[in-house]
Design an enzyme around this catalytic site. Structure first.
Site, PDB file in Angstrom:
ATOM      1  N   HIS A   1       0.858  -1.177   0.000  1.00  0.00           N
ATOM      2  CA  HIS A   1       0.000   0.000   0.000  1.00  0.00           C
ATOM      3  C   HIS A   1       0.900   1.234   0.000  1.00  0.00           C
ATOM      4  CE1 HIS A   1      -2.834   2.971   1.718  1.00  0.00           C
ATOM      5  NE2 HIS A   1      -3.821   2.147   1.384  1.00  0.00           N
TER       6      HIS A   1
ATOM      7  N   GLN B   1      -5.025  -5.668   7.034  1.00  0.00           N
ATOM      8  CA  GLN B   1      -6.070  -6.586   6.587  1.00  0.00           C
ATOM      9  C   GLN B   1      -6.121  -7.873   7.417  1.00  0.00           C
ATOM     10  OE1 GLN B   1      -8.114  -5.733   3.968  1.00  0.00           O
ATOM     11  NE2 GLN B   1      -7.026  -3.829   3.573  1.00  0.00           N
TER      12      GLN B   1
ATOM     13  N   ASP C   1       2.760  -4.903   8.144  1.00  0.00           N
ATOM     14  CA  ASP C   1       1.533  -4.147   7.960  1.00  0.00           C
ATOM     15  C   ASP C   1       0.367  -5.134   8.059  1.00  0.00           C
ATOM     16  OD1 ASP C   1      -0.777  -3.005   6.916  1.00  0.00           O
ATOM     17  OD2 ASP C   1       0.173  -2.209   5.110  1.00  0.00           O
TER      18      ASP C   1
ATOM     19  N   LYS D   1     -10.729  -1.646   9.918  1.00  0.00           N
ATOM     20  CA  LYS D   1     -10.799  -2.781   8.990  1.00  0.00           C
ATOM     21  C   LYS D   1     -11.130  -4.085   9.720  1.00  0.00           C
ATOM     22  CE  LYS D   1      -7.449  -0.679   5.810  1.00  0.00           C
ATOM     23  NZ  LYS D   1      -8.305  -0.376   4.660  1.00  0.00           N
TER      24      LYS D   1
ATOM     25  N   CYS E   1      -4.698   2.329  -3.864  1.00  0.00           N
ATOM     26  CA  CYS E   1      -3.482   2.818  -3.187  1.00  0.00           C
ATOM     27  C   CYS E   1      -2.322   1.854  -3.394  1.00  0.00           C
ATOM     28  CB  CYS E   1      -3.727   3.048  -1.702  1.00  0.00           C
ATOM     29  SG  CYS E   1      -4.935   4.337  -1.356  1.00  0.00           S
TER      30      CYS E   1
END
Length: 393
Positions: free
Chosen positions: A109, A190, A187, A213, A351
């Protein structure tokens, strides 16, 4: 069966298939924030009257819930932030800036690309990018080559691609990076929506989380920092609530986590995030995985029956998200028509412009699922796609 827990679905006719951008919020999360604002709205970690003490207690309960949820070794390792974007910027501008080389994947991202550019890093000059194969899988041979040539690097990699749903084998990535004395940030924007995370089993150094999220409020998230790093760097912002003593000659900071949480925090959001984690625990990851896998396979089957559809990866290495295009048809046009039919998907580059450029496309149509989605949602999507295609062909 779980839609009844989410007020959005009682108030909207929309088929919501944009969970990769943000998930809907269960009633318990919404109620917890309303309760804070209506019944004990006060600042945390400052005043000593009853409502302030309750606000502080509830805020810190969320830290404890998250600590247990991801199996951190202590609550001091849990830092509340606005989300993954702030967490990555925090680490990039403080701890990671001292590293000669930063290594990322091809599927990042922009939030895990632009902060490194802001440090003056460019490809081959302080920034390295791991190749991907024809199915957008992680190239471990190239990764190890980069590590051999750049030991003691800072590795910053997404767990699950927001653009394609592709799952990186982060345990293997972490093990390989540590072999070459490198430090790893994952990261996890998700992640918590779909799968259990155990930071101790992973042996990850930093893990970034977004609440919105994962069925929690917007504007709140967290950063796990392995205990051994807590004293190695200072916060990138300071002020109220971060200090122990201040005079004109100098200041001393509180220990973690408080030295990293300057100013008045998103108190209602943090409390709501704790409720979201409790809700996920109530549903259970076994249920979540079973439902999502079943609906995901049904989605892939039905999409595959549509003419001239183009996929960019296989579902075997992905979770709950499918990105696609139709030959000679604009994804933007599809998105506009689906919106007219009350179907919410995301279209565009998500993104993730670099990987789109590599694929030679401007963007995709992305359908991203959560466990409250069902066959009926997929059927309405397919029906609407057929109508849109008939109008555009």
């Amino acid at each position: 069966m779980f839609k009844k827990d989410f007020p959005f679905f009682a108030n909207s006719q929309t088929v919501y298939l944009d969970n990769g951008a943000t998930t809907q919020k269960p009633k318990s999360v919404i109620n917890s924030q309303i309760e804070y604002y209506e019944k004990y709205c006060a600042n945390t970690h400052r005043s000593s009257f009853g409502d302030a003490n309750k606000a502080t207690t509830k805020y810190e309960e969320s830290r404890k819930i998250l600590k247990e949820f991801i199996n951190a070794s202590s609550k001091e390792e849990i830092i509340f932030t606005k989300g993954v974007t702030e967490s990555i910027n925090f680490i990039a501008s403080s701890y990671a800036k001292k590293f000669k080389t930063v290594i990322i994947s091809s599927l990042e991202h922009h939030s895990n690309i632009v902060p490194w550019h802001m440090q003056g890093r460019t490809l081959g000059a302080g920034l390295e990018v791991v190749n991907c194969d024809e199915n957008l899988g992680f190239d471990f041979a190239h990764f190890e080559e980069l590590l051999k040539n750049n030991p003691k690097s800072f590795v910053s990699v997404t767990h699950i691609s927001n653009a394609f749903g592709i799952i990186h084998d982060i345990r293997r990535i972490i093990e390989l990076a540590h072999k070459y004395e490198s430090v790893v940030l994952i990261d996890g924007a998700q992640s918590l929506t779909h799968t259990h995370i155990d930071v101790q089993v992973l042996d990850v150094d930093f893990f970034a989380i977004s609440g919105h999220k994962s069925f929690g409020p917007t504007g709140v998230g967290a950063l796990y920092i392995k205990e051994k790093y807590l004293e190695e760097f200072d916060p990138y912002q300071t002020g109220g609530a971060t200090i122990d003593k201040v005079d004109y000659a100098g200041s001393t900071l509180l220990p973690s986590p408080y030295k990293f949480e300057a100013g008045t925090q998103n108190i209602a959001g943090v409390i709501g995030f704790g409720e979201a984690l409790k809700f996920i625990s109530h549903v259970g990851y076994a249920n979540i995985k079973t439902i999502e896998k079943d609906v995901y396979q049904y989605l892939d089957l039905k999409l595959s029956e549509l003419p001239n559809i183009i996929f960019y990866n296989k579902i075997e290495n992905s979770i709950a998200s499918r990105s696609f295009n139709f030959k000679n048809i604009s994804h933007d046009d599809i998105g506009i028509l689906l919106d007219k039919m009350n179907i919410a998907v995301r279209v565009g580059h998500h993104c993730a412009q670099p990987i789109m450029n590599k694929l030679g496309i401007k963007g995709t149509i992305r359908v991203s699922l959560a466990f409250y989605n069902d066959y009926k949602d997929v059927d309405r999507l397919i029906e609407s796609l057929k109508k849109a295609l008939s109008m555009l062909e």
